[in-house]
Design an enzyme around this catalytic site. Structure first.
Site, mmCIF file in Angstrom:
data_model
loop_
_atom_site.group_PDB
_atom_site.id
_atom_site.type_symbol
_atom_site.label_atom_id
_atom_site.label_comp_id
_atom_site.label_asym_id
_atom_site.label_seq_id
_atom_site.Cartn_x
_atom_site.Cartn_y
_atom_site.Cartn_z
ATOM 1 N N ARG A 257 -146.935 -15.635 16.688
ATOM 2 C CA ARG A 257 -146.106 -15.316 15.410
ATOM 3 C C ARG A 257 -145.017 -14.823 15.715
ATOM 4 O O ARG A 257 -143.852 -15.172 14.953
ATOM 5 C CB ARG A 257 -146.945 -14.688 14.360
ATOM 6 C CG ARG A 257 -148.282 -15.448 13.824
ATOM 7 C CD ARG A 257 -149.212 -14.407 13.187
ATOM 8 N NE ARG A 257 -150.172 -15.341 12.775
ATOM 9 C CZ ARG A 257 -151.701 -14.826 12.227
ATOM 10 N NH1 ARG A 257 -151.661 -13.691 12.242
ATOM 11 N NH2 ARG A 257 -152.316 -15.900 11.878
ATOM 12 N N PHE A 390 -147.364 -23.349 10.670
ATOM 13 C CA PHE A 390 -147.697 -22.773 12.079
ATOM 14 C C PHE A 390 -148.312 -21.718 12.226
ATOM 15 O O PHE A 390 -148.117 -20.775 11.279
ATOM 16 C CB PHE A 390 -146.221 -22.891 12.790
ATOM 17 C CG PHE A 390 -146.015 -23.929 13.604
ATOM 18 C CD1 PHE A 390 -147.039 -25.062 13.925
ATOM 19 C CD2 PHE A 390 -144.482 -24.337 13.894
ATOM 20 C CE1 PHE A 390 -146.761 -26.089 14.892
ATOM 21 C CE2 PHE A 390 -144.496 -25.295 14.904
ATOM 22 C CZ PHE A 390 -145.482 -26.474 15.106
ATOM 23 N N GLU A 391 -149.085 -21.390 13.182
ATOM 24 C CA GLU A 391 -149.719 -20.053 13.539
ATOM 25 C C GLU A 391 -150.206 -19.413 12.369
ATOM 26 O O GLU A 391 -150.019 -18.044 12.043
ATOM 27 C CB GLU A 391 -148.503 -19.151 14.159
ATOM 28 C CG GLU A 391 -147.723 -20.016 15.278
ATOM 29 C CD GLU A 391 -148.347 -20.437 16.474
ATOM 30 O OE1 GLU A 391 -149.488 -20.418 16.571
ATOM 31 O OE2 GLU A 391 -147.752 -20.954 17.347
ATOM 32 N N GLY A 392 -150.996 -20.219 11.683
ATOM 33 C CA GLY A 392 -151.497 -19.500 10.580
ATOM 34 C C GLY A 392 -150.709 -19.698 9.133
ATOM 35 O O GLY A 392 -149.535 -19.313 9.420
#
Length: 563
Positions: A257, A390-392
């Protein structure tokens, strides 16, 4: 400004790192990255978009030769043993590399870091030298078709087979970046002992990759399903401890993140430069459109947002670097890194949404031309959209921020520090007022027994308030340090001033919404509103005039100087 730091306590404020603190030697890494992107990557963007994997693989080898892939890899395994600030600097400028930046950041981040932090000595010796040179490309396989945001709810399963003396793995992993190019995957699967991380090589029998997904943007990055059918994995290919894979997944996700945030900052800077240059050249009514104050306001808003995002990202990277030093002393890496989960999520949400704001305004400044593929901002606009997923997703990250904030408020912030001290200076007063609004909301929600996990509108507002506070404070700390060191940039000072004022306005508005909505008896609600009205809000500056000056300064900068 004299005040205790209860919410973000990890650093001595006078040692706060800023981008201006990079040494000439460290700036060489930026110049190396910039040259690589300009001379090697950009001429190949069309080939990359056509999924010519050989082109992308050769670029990985070149990046490895330049040391860009091994920044965080220890020297004994072929890397440079550098820190997250340098890694962030490289990721930032790699943000100019279109879809290749996604492939690069996945490889250098989640494709490599699990081996550094959780690998055995044998695993490090086998894989890290290849990953650092680009001989092998790494990938990270967590997401599944039915799991979505609940990434730890994996259906992929590994069973120990005594007869074969191996783990037998079955499952599918969806939307895996670098899927068609990767030589090794970090794969997460359920076992009888819990989720476990496995090292899966492309050459293992039973490993296959589905067709490339057809995406809205970042078309050149390889994105496909990883298919695992009766894959036999030796016991030596377990990463970390059996049943503890969730610790690896969550901590590496936090690192991803932050890396994504840096890349978003770099792309936003690129969009700002394109918009500023176009605004100076484009004539309407016989006048360059940069002469119109509405366009100036857009340019200023873009620059101010980037300044805040950049300040916060490097602040977080610096805090992590200090924490990494403890890991070298054999402390538990997963626990130490998780202390920064809230800050990593703040950066992810803020930077991805700022990127969306900046590229959207860049297209708007270009007018109809911004919608045409011959102009680069059109691609930036499409590529940017994935960063909020992305990434959560940003919704999941907002829940993470608010839950960690509430936990910190209840368990780690001493009661006496919940009452903010008197502070010095205008910036200190803005931070003080912001914290008072935030603490008042936390108290009201706690007293009323509101579950922010169930009533998620409150979680959204809390996360936005604390995120605004973190970015505001980071910008102020950066500016104050520059002044203290005798290198104050007046444009940066104006940016911090406007950022502080506008952040406080949003925080105040969020607080009023929470306090007006929280379920409780009417007397309590009136008491909270009274407390809200008693918070001393400092006077705001003349925003329009400051933004006009900022726009003038920013559009006069050369690309290399752009914030």
């Amino acid at each position: 400004m004299k005040m205790k730091r209860a919410l973000f306590p990890y650093q001595d404020r006078r040692d706060f790192f800023t981008p201006e603190d990079f040494s000439d030697e460290e700036d060489l890494m930026l110049k190396t990255t910039a040259s690589f992107v300009k001379k090697s990557v950009k001429p190949q963007l069309e080939a990359i978009a056509q999924h010519q994997y050989s082109v992308a693989k050769q670029l990985f080898v070149q990046a490895g030769e330049l040391g860009l892939l091994g920044v965080e890899v220890p020297e004994e395994y072929g890397g440079l043993s550098l820190n997250k600030k340098i890694s962030g600097l490289i990721a930032e400028y790699m943000g100019h590399a279109g879809a290749f930046s996604v492939s690069f950041n996945i490889h250098a981040g989640v494709g490599t870091l699990p081996f550094i932090y959780f690998g055995t000595e044998g695993q490090k010796q086998k894989y890290l030298p290849k990953l650092a040179t680009g001989e092998w490309i790494g990938a990270y396989a967590l997401t599944e078709p039915d799991a979505g945001s609940d990434a730890l709810n994996s259906r992929s399963r590994a069973v120990w087979n005594e007869e074969k003396s191996a783990w037998v793995l079955n499952g599918e992993k969806q939307w895996i970046t670098n899927a068609h190019m990767a030589d090794v995957y970090v794969v997460f699967a359920q076992t009888d002992q819990g989720m476990t991380a496995f090292i899966v090589e492309r050459s293992f029998e039973g490993v296959s990759v589905g067709p490339e997904e057809k995406k809205m943007g970042i078309k050149g990055s390889s994105t496909a399903t990883l298919i695992l059918e009766e894959v036999e994995i030796p016991s030596g290919n377990i990463l970390g401890k059996i049943g503890k894979g969730h610790k690896i997944a969550l901590n590496i996700l936090n690192m991803a993140r932050l890396k994504l945030a840096f890349s978003n900052v770099g792309t936003a800077k690129q969009a700002l430069v394109l918009a500023g240059d176009y605004a100076k050249e484009r004539l309407q009514f016989q006048t360059p459109i940069i002469g119109f104050t509405m366009i100036q306001e857009k340019i200023a808003d873009m620059a101010i947002a980037i300044y805040g995002a950049e300040s916060a990202a490097y602040r977080t990277a610096d805090g992590l670097d200090r924490r990494m030093e403890l890991i070298e002393k054999d402390q538990d890496a997963s626990n130490l890194m998780f202390d920064f989960a809230m800050e990593c999520s703040i950066n992810k949400v803020k930077c991805s949404e700022i990127l969306d704001q900046v590229v959207d305004e860049a297209v708007q400044i270009h007018g109809g031309y911004g919608y045409m593929q011959e102009y680069e901002v059109e691609r930036l606009y499409r590529d940017a959209r994935i960063s909020r997923i992305f990434e959560g997703t940003n919704e999941i990250n907002r829940l993470t921020i608010s839950k960690l904030l509430m936990k910190q408020y209840l368990t780690t912030i001493p009661a006496e520090e919940k009452h903010i001290e008197e502070v010095e200076g205008q910036s200190g007063k803005w931070i003080q007022a912001s914290e008072q609004f935030l603490y008042l909301c936390l108290k009201a929600l706690t007293d009323a027994g509101v579950s922010i996990a169930q009533e998620q509108e409150y979680a959204r507002l809390l996360s936005d308030m604390v995120s605004d506070l973190y970015v505001m404070e980071s910008a102020f700390l950066r500016t104050e340090k520059s002044e203290r060191m005798g290198r104050l940039n007046e444009t940066h000072q104006m940016m911090a001033e406007v950022l502080g004022a506008e952040s406080l306005r949003r925080i105040k508005e969020g607080a009023f919404t929470i306090l007006s909505s929280v379920h409780s008896v009417e007397a309590d609600r009136k008491g909270w509103i009274t407390a809200y009205n008693n918070i001393d809000v400092p006077p705001f500056p003349e925003i329009f005039e400051l933004k006009r000056k900022i726009a003038k300064d920013v559009t006069a900068w050369k690309e290399a100087e752009a914030i």
